[in-house]
Design an enzyme around this catalytic site. Sequence first.
Site, PDB file in Angstrom:
ATOM      1  N   ASP A  46     -32.288  19.432  11.091  1.00  0.00           N
ATOM      2  CA  ASP A  46     -32.375  18.293  12.005  1.00  0.00           C
ATOM      3  C   ASP A  46     -33.687  18.398  12.775  1.00  0.00           C
ATOM      4  OD1 ASP A  46     -31.596  16.063  13.811  1.00  0.00           O
ATOM      5  OD2 ASP A  46     -29.598  16.460  13.005  1.00  0.00           O
ATOM      6  N   HIS A  65     -34.537  12.406  11.103  1.00  0.00           N
ATOM      7  CA  HIS A  65     -34.135  13.699  11.677  1.00  0.00           C
ATOM      8  C   HIS A  65     -34.914  14.835  11.015  1.00  0.00           C
ATOM      9  CE1 HIS A  65     -30.997  12.279  14.346  1.00  0.00           C
ATOM     10  NE2 HIS A  65     -30.542  11.503  13.383  1.00  0.00           N
ATOM     11  N   GLU A 102     -29.793   7.095  11.082  1.00  0.00           N
ATOM     12  CA  GLU A 102     -30.685   6.946  12.235  1.00  0.00           C
ATOM     13  C   GLU A 102     -32.156   7.184  11.867  1.00  0.00           C
ATOM     14  OE1 GLU A 102     -27.677   8.207  15.843  1.00  0.00           O
ATOM     15  OE2 GLU A 102     -28.748   9.812  14.834  1.00  0.00           O
TER      16      GLU A 102
END
Length: 750
Positions: free
Chosen positions: A185, A257, A320
């Site tokens: 991440d 990410h 995202e």
Amino acid sequence: MRYLLLLFILFSNVLFSQKKLNLIPYPQNLQLSEGKFTISDVFTLSNDLPKEETEYFKKSLNSRLKFQNSDKSKACLVYSQLSKSKNSTQNDEFYSLEITPKQILIKSYTKQGYFLALQTLIQLFEEFKNDQQIPALKIEDQPKFAWRGMHLDVCRHFFTVEEVKKYIDYLAMYKLNTFHWHLTDDQGWRIEIKKYPKLTQIGSKRKESMIGAYVDNTFDGKPYGPYFYTQDQIKDVVKYAQDRHITVVPEIEMPGHALAALAAYPELACTKGPFEPATKWGVFDDVFCPKDETFKFLENVLDEVMVLFPSKYIHIGGDECPKTRWKECAHCQELIKKNNLKDEHGLQSYFIHRIEKYVNSKGRKIIGWDEILEGGLAPNAAVMSWTGVNGGIEAAKSNHFAVMTPGSYCYFDHYQGDPATEPNAFGGFTPLDKVYSYNPIPTELNTEQAKYILGVQANLWTEYIEDFKQVQYMIFPRLMALSEVGWGTSDPENYKEFEGRVINEFKVLDKMNVNYAKSIYNVSGKVIPKNNGVVYELSTSQNPSGIRYTLDETNPNSNSQAYQNPIPVSKSMTVKSAYFENGQLKSAVSSQQFTISKSTGKNITLEQQPSENYSFGGAFTLIDGIIGNQRQLGKTWLGFQGKDVVATIDFGNKTNFTEVYFNTLENKGSWIHMAKSAQIFVSDDNKNFKMIKEIGKDEIQNAKGKIKLNVGNQNSKYIKIKIENAGIIPAGNPGADSKAWLFVDEIRVN
């Protein structure tokens, strides 16, 4: 007299047969028989039992029992492997467990079924350990869902190999079969990749970490890391899980990410950087650039990952991913034109398709968060539906498999009790009964489409979880509810019965020194509309006669007012409550402040409903008399992504008022933006509305989201409040080009 005695015996047997044993998850079919099996000090095992599973059984009991091997005729525990017929409706995890006064017989098709039967037997040994007698019974059992998973984020905060193994043990105890390991991440890269050593040399550490609530924007100033797992450690964990019949699914995040990876290899970005692993939580604009060298890098990474993890699915993230850098990147724009893609969402689909094709070539499949649906789903991809249930519905209707993990039911980083008495959490409100109420099969699917729902999973993101004790606190007891949902035997109508089994299971967790949450012992409050106002209903998992409360802002004691009926709330006040047993305080003190206005408890309707993840209490939350805490996105806030709040309140009669209040939030790192504008309207017929007040973004910003509007002398039956969402997040902000969140709490009228 004999007739009465016979009736008593029969009635006693009926009561006993109806009482559920303390098993979690509860079996599909359990029948009690006459007699009991006595557990002697020496427990004999048949010579032909599956070795590894039986060793686990012996270690798990860890009691005064001595184990000996024997032939089947003399053994206490006997196993028989079944042969499956072509038309069998039983799956590979099926088992039967028959306990007679003389012997325990397990039957299954696979070692996995045998292992699951042993989990049930371990729970029975624990329940009846005091009298050393287990009732005779027969269980025929199998799970409803093939995927029963728990996720663990080790990027925001890292956990040791031994802690990860404990986590896997917890899954095994409650018959979960999938461990989703979130390994990369923005805040850290946690898996050794030998071809790219800088991933762990640079990406496994950060200069500091965010602490406290997100709105505080404070940092600890302490270097974090380097923390990562070597490939030998990964192999060890995977083998450990395999021995417990748990599949480990690795997650390598892409295309977003990616900051930790870009810090190590900045040439994989759209810009030159420099980059560093993120110290804040949230979403960041810098993502993998879809160029050939990036795909070669990811393919090489996945090659090493797939050697380590034999799982059918490889999780590639996909969530995202801001499109800001791609919009500004000449290479990305040329790629869109060259491949006749519609836009950057199409480019995301291109990215996922290309990765999927490579993973498929290695005999594996990809699974990703539901944003991989953007621009079109890759041909063989499975979807993990987290933003709600719609991703799973869309996947299933297009004949793609889906795992249901909606945040509103399955995010264990949410609060599970009153936020005022709980450790700091990410937000949301997902108590035990909410998890237990979840049905992974959406009602929108027909029977054939429902077959594409693989199962259910809960996720544990660790922004606010710094150590393993807090991991335990956040997953227990909610993991027990998840296990029964995944097994297919949950019964929300009888939640209290399940709660009783959970409380009994706490004795096991105590013995294991597990730091579980005791939120269900606390007094919980529920605001209920009544007589054009509200009352406050208190409840506890214990005897409700032990609840004591005060209305004068002092803490309750054993001599305080005993709770009997819902408390009328006709004025602004604070209700403090707690549970007492034999005069002793047994719970945290819960405190609820009410701010009453002319809108409290009135009828309210919303033109658009809040997001599933932030919808606790629905529209009523906006007029329940409770003002939200701006540092805790718990149960007092409603969240709307990309939607305006348009609320109409019916006073019941024409009402005089001069002021309107509401609160909104700003937390740009989490895509939460202040409202763009607000308008107030009045009407007497709920059809013809007149605007009486309007304010813009500057006024809302200057008020820091705490809005007080003077509207002059008004007299009307209806009031409508429109609070405008900020819309698409502008460039330069986290989540740029995505829909902004709008959070609103109480609408007060005076």
